[in-house]
Design a protein around this motif. Structure first.
Motif, PDB file in Angstrom:
ATOM      1  N   HIS A  74       0.840  -1.198   0.000  1.00  0.00           N
ATOM      2  CA  HIS A  74       0.000   0.000   0.000  1.00  0.00           C
ATOM      3  C   HIS A  74       0.880   1.256   0.000  1.00  0.00           C
ATOM      4  N   LEU A  75       1.919   1.257   0.822  1.00  0.00           N
ATOM      5  CA  LEU A  75       2.837   2.401   0.853  1.00  0.00           C
ATOM      6  C   LEU A  75       3.525   2.599  -0.485  1.00  0.00           C
ATOM      7  N   MET A  76       3.928   1.508  -1.119  1.00  0.00           N
ATOM      8  CA  MET A  76       4.611   1.608  -2.407  1.00  0.00           C
ATOM      9  C   MET A  76       3.699   2.254  -3.451  1.00  0.00           C
ATOM     10  N   MET A  77       2.411   1.947  -3.403  1.00  0.00           N
ATOM     11  CA  MET A  77       1.474   2.542  -4.348  1.00  0.00           C
ATOM     12  C   MET A  77       1.300   4.030  -4.094  1.00  0.00           C
ATOM     13  N   ILE A  78       1.318   4.425  -2.835  1.00  0.00           N
ATOM     14  CA  ILE A  78       1.135   5.838  -2.485  1.00  0.00           C
ATOM     15  C   ILE A  78       2.335   6.671  -2.932  1.00  0.00           C
ATOM     16  N   TYR A  79       3.526   6.150  -2.710  1.00  0.00           N
ATOM     17  CA  TYR A  79       4.748   6.940  -2.943  1.00  0.00           C
ATOM     18  C   TYR A  79       5.396   6.711  -4.276  1.00  0.00           C
ATOM     19  N   ARG A  80       4.677   6.161  -5.234  1.00  0.00           N
ATOM     20  CA  ARG A  80       5.219   5.991  -6.587  1.00  0.00           C
ATOM     21  C   ARG A  80       5.186   7.260  -7.344  1.00  0.00           C
TER      22      ARG A  80
END
Length: 70
Positions: free
Chosen positions: A64-70
């Protein structure tokens, strides 16, 4: 008897989270607490089940974090 739980090695960085009130807590501690609370009292959880469910919870959070900070 006590249990020592470590989120990472000394050369790694742990993940901290915050709640709605600005309080901070560890992602691993929160995942363990969440899994234990979701386990019915009459259904004991094994160590393997606990570790597996905690890993799944943390991996979901990280993706979820990876999707937010892409």
């Amino acid at each position: 008897m006590g249990i020592l739980v470590s989120a990472c090695q000394t050369s790694q960085t742990s993940i901290d989270m915050t709640d709605g009130d600005g309080g901070a807590y560890g992602a691993l501690s929160n995942a363990i607490k969440t899994v234990i609370e979701a386990t019915p009292p009459d259904e004991p959880i094994t160590n393997r089940q606990l570790v597996t469910q905690v890993r799944e919870s943390i991996n979901l959070y990280l993706s979820h974090l990876m999707m937010i900070y892409r």
